[in-house]
Write a protein that holds these residues in place. Structure first.
Motif, PDB file in Angstrom:
ATOM      1  N   MET A  38      -7.196  43.330  -5.746  1.00 60.21           N
ATOM      2  CA  MET A  38      -7.131  44.396  -4.753  1.00 60.21           C
ATOM      3  C   MET A  38      -5.797  44.320  -4.043  1.00 60.21           C
ATOM      4  O   MET A  38      -5.432  43.301  -3.493  1.00 60.21           O
ATOM      5  CB  MET A  38      -8.313  44.207  -3.783  1.00 60.21           C
ATOM      6  N   SER A  39      -5.070  45.415  -4.050  1.00 56.99           N
ATOM      7  CA  SER A  39      -3.784  45.438  -3.368  1.00 56.99           C
ATOM      8  C   SER A  39      -3.961  46.004  -1.957  1.00 56.99           C
ATOM      9  O   SER A  39      -4.907  46.731  -1.669  1.00 56.99           O
ATOM     10  CB  SER A  39      -2.780  46.261  -4.168  1.00 56.99           C
ATOM     11  N   LEU A  40      -3.024  45.655  -1.112  1.00 57.56           N
ATOM     12  CA  LEU A  40      -3.044  46.133   0.268  1.00 57.56           C
ATOM     13  C   LEU A  40      -2.472  47.542   0.347  1.00 57.56           C
ATOM     14  O   LEU A  40      -1.614  47.908  -0.451  1.00 57.56           O
ATOM     15  CB  LEU A  40      -2.184  45.217   1.145  1.00 57.56           C
ATOM     16  N   PRO A  41      -2.900  48.322   1.345  1.00 56.04           N
ATOM     17  CA  PRO A  41      -2.231  49.599   1.599  1.00 56.04           C
ATOM     18  C   PRO A  41      -0.741  49.330   1.874  1.00 56.04           C
ATOM     19  O   PRO A  41      -0.368  48.249   2.357  1.00 56.04           O
ATOM     20  CB  PRO A  41      -2.931  50.140   2.847  1.00 56.04           C
ATOM     21  N   ALA A  42       0.099  50.287   1.582  1.00 60.06           N
ATOM     22  CA  ALA A  42       1.552  50.109   1.645  1.00 60.06           C
ATOM     23  C   ALA A  42       2.034  49.538   2.971  1.00 60.06           C
ATOM     24  O   ALA A  42       2.845  48.603   2.995  1.00 60.06           O
ATOM     25  CB  ALA A  42       2.250  51.433   1.351  1.00 60.06           C
ATOM     26  N   GLU A  43       1.557  50.067   4.081  1.00 60.73           N
ATOM     27  CA  GLU A  43       2.037  49.600   5.393  1.00 60.73           C
ATOM     28  C   GLU A  43       1.676  48.132   5.622  1.00 60.73           C
ATOM     29  O   GLU A  43       2.508  47.347   6.065  1.00 60.73           O
ATOM     30  CB  GLU A  43       1.455  50.474   6.511  1.00 60.73           C
ATOM     31  N   LEU A  44       0.448  47.753   5.312  1.00 62.50           N
ATOM     32  CA  LEU A  44       0.042  46.355   5.476  1.00 62.50           C
ATOM     33  C   LEU A  44       0.785  45.444   4.502  1.00 62.50           C
ATOM     34  O   LEU A  44       1.159  44.329   4.861  1.00 62.50           O
ATOM     35  CB  LEU A  44      -1.463  46.189   5.282  1.00 62.50           C
TER      36      LEU A  44
ATOM     37  N   GLY B  91     -12.444  42.679  11.456  1.00 63.91           N
ATOM     38  CA  GLY B  91     -13.860  42.875  11.142  1.00 63.91           C
ATOM     39  C   GLY B  91     -14.510  43.941  11.999  1.00 63.91           C
ATOM     40  O   GLY B  91     -15.283  44.764  11.505  1.00 63.91           O
ATOM     41  N   ARG B  92     -14.184  43.952  13.280  1.00 63.28           N
ATOM     42  CA  ARG B  92     -14.756  44.967  14.173  1.00 63.28           C
ATOM     43  C   ARG B  92     -14.232  46.357  13.824  1.00 63.28           C
ATOM     44  O   ARG B  92     -14.971  47.336  13.853  1.00 63.28           O
ATOM     45  CB  ARG B  92     -14.456  44.633  15.618  1.00 63.28           C
ATOM     46  N   ILE B  93     -12.943  46.448  13.502  1.00 61.58           N
ATOM     47  CA  ILE B  93     -12.378  47.740  13.109  1.00 61.58           C
ATOM     48  C   ILE B  93     -13.101  48.251  11.864  1.00 61.58           C
ATOM     49  O   ILE B  93     -13.543  49.404  11.825  1.00 61.58           O
ATOM     50  CB  ILE B  93     -10.860  47.618  12.865  1.00 61.58           C
ATOM     51  N   LYS B  94     -13.253  47.396  10.868  1.00 61.08           N
ATOM     52  CA  LYS B  94     -13.911  47.812   9.638  1.00 61.08           C
ATOM     53  C   LYS B  94     -15.370  48.192   9.881  1.00 61.08           C
ATOM     54  O   LYS B  94     -15.864  49.169   9.319  1.00 61.08           O
ATOM     55  CB  LYS B  94     -13.803  46.704   8.587  1.00 61.08           C
ATOM     56  N   ARG B  95     -16.052  47.444  10.734  1.00 64.05           N
ATOM     57  CA  ARG B  95     -17.452  47.759  11.035  1.00 64.05           C
ATOM     58  C   ARG B  95     -17.562  49.115  11.720  1.00 64.05           C
ATOM     59  O   ARG B  95     -18.411  49.938  11.370  1.00 64.05           O
ATOM     60  CB  ARG B  95     -18.066  46.677  11.917  1.00 64.05           C
TER      61      ARG B  95
ATOM     62  N   ALA C  58     -10.298  56.109   5.752  1.00 60.69           N
ATOM     63  CA  ALA C  58     -11.403  55.180   5.992  1.00 60.69           C
ATOM     64  C   ALA C  58     -11.591  54.257   4.787  1.00 60.69           C
ATOM     65  O   ALA C  58     -11.803  53.050   4.947  1.00 60.69           O
ATOM     66  CB  ALA C  58     -12.687  55.951   6.292  1.00 60.69           C
ATOM     67  N   ALA C  59     -11.488  54.801   3.582  1.00 64.93           N
ATOM     68  CA  ALA C  59     -11.664  53.980   2.381  1.00 64.93           C
ATOM     69  C   ALA C  59     -10.606  52.881   2.304  1.00 64.93           C
ATOM     70  O   ALA C  59     -10.914  51.744   1.927  1.00 64.93           O
ATOM     71  CB  ALA C  59     -11.613  54.863   1.134  1.00 64.93           C
ATOM     72  N   GLU C  60      -9.364  53.203   2.664  1.00 65.67           N
ATOM     73  CA  GLU C  60      -8.304  52.191   2.639  1.00 65.67           C
ATOM     74  C   GLU C  60      -8.568  51.088   3.659  1.00 65.67           C
ATOM     75  O   GLU C  60      -8.381  49.908   3.364  1.00 65.67           O
ATOM     76  CB  GLU C  60      -6.945  52.832   2.917  1.00 65.67           C
ATOM     77  N   VAL C  61      -8.992  51.479   4.858  1.00 66.88           N
ATOM     78  CA  VAL C  61      -9.279  50.477   5.892  1.00 66.88           C
ATOM     79  C   VAL C  61     -10.417  49.576   5.444  1.00 66.88           C
ATOM     80  O   VAL C  61     -10.337  48.353   5.562  1.00 66.88           O
ATOM     81  CB  VAL C  61      -9.611  51.151   7.245  1.00 66.88           C
ATOM     82  N   LEU C  62     -11.459  50.161   4.916  1.00 70.10           N
ATOM     83  CA  LEU C  62     -12.615  49.368   4.490  1.00 70.10           C
ATOM     84  C   LEU C  62     -12.286  48.439   3.327  1.00 70.10           C
ATOM     85  O   LEU C  62     -12.942  47.413   3.147  1.00 70.10           O
ATOM     86  CB  LEU C  62     -13.780  50.283   4.133  1.00 70.10           C
ATOM     87  N   ALA C  63     -11.257  48.767   2.545  1.00 66.56           N
ATOM     88  CA  ALA C  63     -10.879  47.947   1.396  1.00 66.56           C
ATOM     89  C   ALA C  63      -9.911  46.818   1.751  1.00 66.56           C
ATOM     90  O   ALA C  63      -9.625  45.972   0.900  1.00 66.56           O
ATOM     91  CB  ALA C  63     -10.258  48.835   0.316  1.00 66.56           C
ATOM     92  N   VAL C  64      -9.434  46.766   2.993  1.00 63.97           N
ATOM     93  CA  VAL C  64      -8.519  45.692   3.379  1.00 63.97           C
ATOM     94  C   VAL C  64      -9.265  44.363   3.268  1.00 63.97           C
ATOM     95  O   VAL C  64     -10.367  44.218   3.802  1.00 63.97           O
ATOM     96  CB  VAL C  64      -7.987  45.906   4.816  1.00 63.97           C
ATOM     97  N   PRO C  65      -8.682  43.391   2.592  1.00 68.10           N
ATOM     98  CA  PRO C  65      -9.360  42.101   2.453  1.00 68.10           C
ATOM     99  C   PRO C  65      -9.599  41.444   3.815  1.00 68.10           C
ATOM    100  O   PRO C  65      -8.737  41.489   4.694  1.00 68.10           O
ATOM    101  CB  PRO C  65      -8.375  41.264   1.625  1.00 68.10           C
ATOM    102  N   ASP C  66     -10.761  40.852   3.966  1.00 69.06           N
ATOM    103  CA  ASP C  66     -11.104  40.191   5.226  1.00 69.06           C
ATOM    104  C   ASP C  66     -10.150  39.056   5.555  1.00 69.06           C
ATOM    105  O   ASP C  66      -9.981  38.705   6.720  1.00 69.06           O
ATOM    106  CB  ASP C  66     -12.540  39.665   5.179  1.00 69.06           C
ATOM    107  N   ASP C  67      -9.508  38.490   4.536  1.00 69.08           N
ATOM    108  CA  ASP C  67      -8.593  37.380   4.781  1.00 69.08           C
ATOM    109  C   ASP C  67      -7.148  37.849   4.992  1.00 69.08           C
ATOM    110  O   ASP C  67      -6.212  37.055   4.922  1.00 69.08           O
ATOM    111  CB  ASP C  67      -8.665  36.361   3.641  1.00 69.08           C
ATOM    112  N   PHE C  68      -6.959  39.127   5.296  1.00 64.59           N
ATOM    113  CA  PHE C  68      -5.604  39.629   5.525  1.00 64.59           C
ATOM    114  C   PHE C  68      -4.816  38.780   6.525  1.00 64.59           C
ATOM    115  O   PHE C  68      -3.637  38.501   6.279  1.00 64.59           O
ATOM    116  CB  PHE C  68      -5.609  41.097   5.974  1.00 64.59           C
ATOM    117  N   PRO C  69      -5.409  38.345   7.646  1.00 68.74           N
ATOM    118  CA  PRO C  69      -4.620  37.533   8.580  1.00 68.74           C
ATOM    119  C   PRO C  69      -3.961  36.316   7.929  1.00 68.74           C
ATOM    120  O   PRO C  69      -2.833  35.958   8.268  1.00 68.74           O
ATOM    121  CB  PRO C  69      -5.639  37.120   9.641  1.00 68.74           C
ATOM    122  N   SER C  70      -4.620  35.715   6.964  1.00 67.34           N
ATOM    123  CA  SER C  70      -4.035  34.544   6.306  1.00 67.34           C
ATOM    124  C   SER C  70      -2.871  34.923   5.393  1.00 67.34           C
ATOM    125  O   SER C  70      -2.074  34.070   5.008  1.00 67.34           O
ATOM    126  CB  SER C  70      -5.095  33.781   5.516  1.00 67.34           C
TER     127      SER C  70
END
Length: 143
Positions: free
Chosen positions: A1-7, A131-135, A98-110
């Motif tokens: 899974m790749s990140l959205p361009a900005e991230l 996690g709260r944003i995605k929820r 919304a689909a892009e946000v929901l697909a961001v890996p939970d471990d993005f901070p790392s």
């Protein structure tokens, strides 16, 4: 899974820097965190309890075809690291579908390469913000 361009660009910027300079970049994001729009001045925003500092957020999901997401986070200036994480998430997620946000890996901070520059507690706070944003986005999409 790749990140959205900005991230992906944000993560690349962090990882391109020497480890000892990454915290400085995080502080730049702290300085660039936008103020909340006036419509949220008296709103009851969601508190991110995992953050040591008082961090509050909300999202908007447009009713357009992409379900464009707006991300709004407030964090005190006295907490520049936490505020920097809020800035990263605001800049990286605001305007995505919304689909892009929901697909961001939970471990993005790392993926920012900050694990030795900031405490695990602070990284946990950023993960909690994401996690709260995605929820909230998921709840809005289902509504």
């Amino acid at each position: 899974m790749s990140l959205p361009a900005e991230l992906a660009e944000i993560a690349e910027d962090f990882n391109a820097m020497p480890e000892n300079e990454r915290l400085e970049l995080l502080l730049e994001f702290s300085d660039n965190l936008p103020e909340l729009p006036a419509r949220y001045a008296d709103a009851d925003l969601e508190r991110v309890e995992e953050c040591q500092s008082p961090v509050f957020l909300t999202v908007e999901v447009a009713q357009d075809g992409d379900r464009t997401v707006g991300v709004f986070i407030t964090a005190p200036r006295e907490a520049p690291t936490t505020r920097g994480f809020a800035g990263v998430l605001t800049e990286g997620l605001h305007g995505l579908s919304a689909a892009e946000v929901l697909a961001v890996p939970d471990d993005f901070p790392s993926m920012l390469g900050l694990t030795r520059a900031v405490s695990p507690l602070r990284l946990r706070g950023m993960s909690a913000m994401l996690g709260r944003i995605k929820r909230r986005v998921a709840l809005e999409v289902r509504a």
